[in-house]
Design an enzyme around this catalytic site. Structure first.
Site, mmCIF file in Angstrom:
data_model
loop_
_atom_site.group_PDB
_atom_site.id
_atom_site.type_symbol
_atom_site.label_atom_id
_atom_site.label_comp_id
_atom_site.label_asym_id
_atom_site.label_seq_id
_atom_site.Cartn_x
_atom_site.Cartn_y
_atom_site.Cartn_z
ATOM 1 C CB SER A 1 9.222 54.666 20.463
ATOM 2 O OG SER A 1 8.918 55.077 19.151
ATOM 3 C CE LYS B 1 6.770 51.970 17.590
ATOM 4 N NZ LYS B 1 7.225 52.618 18.856
#
Length: 278
Positions: A42, A119
């Protein structure tokens, strides 16, 4: 002293050494740096599956989430941070707090599942976020984008979980060249980083999110392959992340392996050792 006594003393000393080594390691992991192994794609191409890094836990101060979770399903061990430090949960404050900066790559505790996620911090409390045709808008203004060429990688299973990459150039067989478009995104504070595009999908066009006070908005750099704040928790996403859920900042990759195990030395990525995370 008899031989029997010497053996018993030696055993006791060994147990003491192991005990104190574990205590020191636990304190180091809880207070200073937490190891983190990248399990998914990701955050490509900033972080690759198999990158190993230490998370700087001093960057944002400490909360209940700073306590380590110990999960070893094979041995039936599942000790959550809340089991150890849950008494400090719920007030969304931190001890010795440090202010996160937009663009930081952050490890945080998922607000619903308690799992560790990594993230990029995109938006601060009080700001609005929207995706329009794959372009990030903060407070109604599009961020600056520049062409970053192509990101290419071999198609096939990656990492211990054998995850297969998604490719912009369609389904690609094992050993083929998996390609994604790459752009350089510059956030309002001047932080620039690469983002990848795979296809046009629902997460490229969203409603307007308003970040609540005491919370942050996170997104993955591999925009079409990231479960992040664009998806509400009610829909099994991440949603807004409370300040107290931040664990620390990822500053530098220490080691990287492209194989299924870090012990497969022939799969080590020598060019990623001690690489700064930007």
């Amino acid at each position: 002293m008899t031989t029997e006594g010497k053996k018993q003393n030696g055993f006791v000393e060994t147990v003491k050494t192991i005990f104190w080594a574990l205590v020191i390691a636990g304190v180091f992991r809880s207070v200073f740096f937490q190891p983190f192994w990248i399990p998914s794609g990701s955050m490509k191409d900033t972080l690759l599956i198999g990158d190993f890094l230490f998370v700087n836990k001093m960057a944002y101060g400490y909360s209940y989430a700073s306590c380590p979770s110990v999960r070893m399903p094979r041995f039936g061990v599942n000790i959550d941070a809340k089991d150890l430090c849950g008494v400090f949960d719920g007030d969304n404050t931190r001890f010795l707090p440090g202010v996160p900066e937009r663009g930081d790559v952050v490890v945080f505790r998922h607000p619903a599942t308690g799992l560790d996620y990594i993230k990029r911090l995109i938006a601060m409390p009080g700001e609005t976020v929207q995706m329009k045709k794959g372009v990030l808008h903060i407070d109604g203004k599009a961020v600056e984008l520049a062409d970053g060429g192509l990101f290419e990688e071999p198609a096939g299973p990656q990492g211990p979980q054998g995850l297969r990459p998604r490719c912009e150039n369609g389904p690609v067989g094992d050993g083929g060249n998996c390609v994604k478009s790459r752009q350089i995104e510059t956030l309002p504070n001047g932080v620039s980083h690469g983002i990848l595009n795979i296809t046009n999908q629902s997460s490229d066009n969203t409603g307007v999110f308003t970040v609540p006070e005491g919370h942050f908005f996170f997104m993955g750099d591999n925009r079409d392959n990231s479960t992040d704040s664009r998806v509400p928790r009610a829909a099994r996403g991440v949603g807004f992340v409370p300040f107290e859920n931040l664990i620390g900042r990822a500053d530098r990759i220490m080691f990287s392996s492209a194989g299924r195990s870090m012990f497969f030395f022939w799969t080590w990525r020598g060019d990623r050792f001690f690489k700064a995370v930007n």
